[in-house]
Design a protein around this motif. Sequence first.
Motif, PDB file in Angstrom:
ATOM      1  N   GLN A  90       0.821  -1.205   0.000  1.00 46.65           N
ATOM      2  CA  GLN A  90       0.000   0.000   0.000  1.00 46.65           C
ATOM      3  C   GLN A  90       0.855   1.255   0.000  1.00 46.65           C
ATOM      4  N   ARG A  91       1.944   1.271   0.777  1.00 44.86           N
ATOM      5  CA  ARG A  91       2.811   2.456   0.798  1.00 44.86           C
ATOM      6  C   ARG A  91       3.488   2.646  -0.558  1.00 44.86           C
ATOM      7  N   ILE A  92       3.890   1.539  -1.187  1.00 46.06           N
ATOM      8  CA  ILE A  92       4.497   1.629  -2.526  1.00 46.06           C
ATOM      9  C   ILE A  92       3.461   2.136  -3.530  1.00 46.06           C
ATOM     10  N   ARG A  93       2.251   1.669  -3.393  1.00 48.80           N
ATOM     11  CA  ARG A  93       1.167   2.119  -4.280  1.00 48.80           C
ATOM     12  C   ARG A  93       0.991   3.627  -4.213  1.00 48.80           C
ATOM     13  N   GLU A  94       0.955   4.166  -2.997  1.00 47.83           N
ATOM     14  CA  GLU A  94       0.791   5.606  -2.822  1.00 47.83           C
ATOM     15  C   GLU A  94       1.969   6.361  -3.430  1.00 47.83           C
ATOM     16  N   TRP A  95       3.175   5.859  -3.161  1.00 47.26           N
ATOM     17  CA  TRP A  95       4.381   6.562  -3.590  1.00 47.26           C
ATOM     18  C   TRP A  95       4.477   6.644  -5.116  1.00 47.26           C
ATOM     19  N   ASP A 112       3.613  -9.199  -3.903  1.00 47.66           N
ATOM     20  CA  ASP A 112       2.556  -8.204  -3.675  1.00 47.66           C
ATOM     21  C   ASP A 112       3.001  -6.800  -4.092  1.00 47.66           C
ATOM     22  N   VAL A 113       4.274  -6.487  -3.888  1.00 45.61           N
ATOM     23  CA  VAL A 113       4.794  -5.196  -4.352  1.00 45.61           C
ATOM     24  C   VAL A 113       4.870  -5.182  -5.870  1.00 45.61           C
ATOM     25  N   MET A 114       5.273  -6.321  -6.456  1.00 46.33           N
ATOM     26  CA  MET A 114       5.357  -6.404  -7.913  1.00 46.33           C
ATOM     27  C   MET A 114       3.970  -6.211  -8.532  1.00 46.33           C
ATOM     28  N   ALA A 115       2.933  -6.689  -7.867  1.00 48.48           N
ATOM     29  CA  ALA A 115       1.572  -6.506  -8.375  1.00 48.48           C
ATOM     30  C   ALA A 115       1.194  -5.028  -8.428  1.00 48.48           C
ATOM     31  N   VAL A 116       1.718  -4.249  -7.494  1.00 52.93           N
ATOM     32  CA  VAL A 116       1.463  -2.798  -7.479  1.00 52.93           C
ATOM     33  C   VAL A 116       2.221  -2.106  -8.602  1.00 52.93           C
ATOM     34  N   LEU A 117       3.446  -2.554  -8.866  1.00 53.75           N
ATOM     35  CA  LEU A 117       4.272  -1.899  -9.876  1.00 53.75           C
ATOM     36  C   LEU A 117       3.927  -2.323 -11.305  1.00 53.75           C
ATOM     37  N   LEU A 123      -7.364  -1.369  -6.202  1.00 57.13           N
ATOM     38  CA  LEU A 123      -8.280  -0.938  -5.149  1.00 57.13           C
ATOM     39  C   LEU A 123      -8.257  -1.868  -3.936  1.00 57.13           C
ATOM     40  N   THR A 124      -7.950  -3.138  -4.145  1.00 56.32           N
ATOM     41  CA  THR A 124      -7.962  -4.104  -3.037  1.00 56.32           C
ATOM     42  C   THR A 124      -6.573  -4.328  -2.446  1.00 56.32           C
ATOM     43  N   THR A 125      -5.636  -3.434  -2.718  1.00 56.80           N
ATOM     44  CA  THR A 125      -4.264  -3.573  -2.197  1.00 56.80           C
ATOM     45  C   THR A 125      -4.275  -3.548  -0.673  1.00 56.80           C
ATOM     46  N   ARG A 126      -3.535  -4.486  -0.066  1.00 54.51           N
ATOM     47  CA  ARG A 126      -3.458  -4.560   1.391  1.00 54.51           C
ATOM     48  C   ARG A 126      -2.131  -3.950   1.869  1.00 54.51           C
ATOM     49  N   GLN A 127      -2.045  -3.801   3.192  1.00 56.93           N
ATOM     50  CA  GLN A 127      -0.826  -3.264   3.793  1.00 56.93           C
ATOM     51  C   GLN A 127       0.373  -4.163   3.436  1.00 56.93           C
TER      52      GLN A 127
END
Length: 492
Positions: A245-250, A275-280, A488-492
Motif C-alpha cells: 500500500q505504501r508503494i502504491r501511494e508513492w 505483492d509489491v510487484m503486483a502494485v508496480l 483498489l484491493t491492495t493490502r498493507q
Amino acid sequence: MVKDKEAPENPNLKNNKMFIGIVWNCVPELKLLLSALLFFCSLITLFQFFPSHFSFSVQDLRHCASLPPPPVEIQHRQIKQEDVILQGGVIKRNFNTYGTAAYNFVLMSAYRGGLNTFAVIGLSSKPLHVFAKPTYVCEWAPHNGTGNITVPGVKILPDWGYGRVYTVVVVNCTFPSPVGHDRSGGRLFIHASTSGGGDANFNLTDTIEALEEAPESLNPVQFTSPPKYDYLYCGSSLYGNLSPQRIREWIAYHVKMFGEKSHFVIHDAGGVHPDVMAVLRPWIEKGYVTVQDIREEERFDGYYHNQFLIVNDCLHRYRFMAKWMFFFDVDEFIFVPKKSTLKTVMDSLSEYTQFTIEQRTISNKLCYLDDHPGKIYRKWGIEKLVYRDTVRGIRRDRKYAVQPRNVFATGVHMSENTVGKTTHKTEGKIMYYHYHGTISERREPCRQFVNTTEMKVGGTPYMVDMTMREVAGAVKRFEMRMIGSALLTTRQ
C-alpha cells in the motif's frame, strides 16, 4: 708398622678402565651416531617400495635449494556474465568478480560517456585502497585491428568511507581522441593492479573486459540529442517485507507529479516481493517503471556503500536519457508549493548542475483522528500521517537532483564530482516529506490517534501539516484514470 708392598697393576685391566671411561664420556655422541645409522638404514629400506621410474639426483637437490623466482605480474581472465531479461520484463543484473578474498575488483557495469570517454562502475577491496595505491589502466581494442590504445584510468571513490570490506570505485577512462567512432566496434579492458597491496614485492594485475561494443552499434547522436525524459528517478535498493500500500501511494503520487516524460528505475534487493510487484506491474506496462533485480549484491558487505554502487550505475546508464535525475527513497515524497509546478521550479534551477532538497519529517506513529476510526484505517498513509516534527536547530538529511550529463560520479545524499554549480538554497521552492519506517513493515502505521493541532511526544514537538493530505484525492483520481481499479484491493 711396616707398610705392605703394593701389588703390581694389570695392564689389561687398565686398558679396560680407559675404554669404559671414554665410552662413558661420549654417550651423547654415540647416541647421535646410532640414531643416524638407524635413519639411513630405514631410508634404504623405504626406497625399496618406491616405483622403478622414480629417480633422485643431485640436480634435484640443487633445484630445491635454489631461491624462489622474482615476483611477476599475473593476469587473470574470465568470461563476463551478461545481464538477462526475466519473465515480466525484469532486468536481472549480473555482477562479475575478479581477484580473491576481498576481490581486487567487482565489475557491475561500464558505459560510454562520449566518443572518447567511458565510466566503469564496481567495488574494490577497501583495505587495498587504504593501505596501498591500486592503479587502473584503460585499454581500447578495436575490432578492426587498427591498434590498441591505452591510457591511465582515473579512479573516483564516491562513498566517502561507508564501506567496510569493499568500497565503490568509478574508473573514468578518457582517451586523447575518439575511439570506435567509425562504428567498427571494439572492447574496453581495465587492467586493475594492486600495486603492492598486502605485499610490497608482489603486484597482481587483473585484466577485466569491462565493455564490448558490437560493430554498427554506436549511435553518436545520443550524446548530443535532447533527452527522452525530463525527469528520471534512480531508486535505492529495496530490502525487506515492504508494504504494498505504501508503494502504491508513492508511485501514483510521483508519476502524477513528474508527468508523462518521466521514468522510475526500481532496484530490487529482495523487497519487491510478489505483492509489491503486483502494485508496480500496471506502471511497468504503461512504460513508467523499470525493475532491476540486484539481489546478488547481498554477497558484498554493507547497505550504504551498495547504495552508492546502485546510484552510480543508474547515473551512467541513463545519463543521456534524462534532463534531470532525482535521488531519494520510497518513503520520501517530493513536494512543490501550490503556486508553482515542478517544471517552473526546475527551470528556475537550470543554471545549476545540482541542488539539494530540504526535509520535512513526519511522525510514523501519530494519526489525525477527524473521522470514524473504521474509516481512518481505509485512508492512505499520506492522509492520516500529518504530524510534522518541528524541532529547530538540527541538521536533517537532504536529498538531491542533478543534470546527469555534467556528473562523473554521485552519492546517496549529494555528489562531489560534478562540472558546474551546486546550490542548497532551495527552501520554499521544493522539499520532501519523510515518512521514515512506514514502508518497511506490512501493518497499519497508526499507533496513536489524536485530534489536536500541536502536541509533544517524548519531548519532540509536533504540529499538524495537511499539505500531503490535501493532494491525496487528486492522486487517487489520477491512479484510477491511468490504471483503473486494479489496485483498489491492495493490502498493507
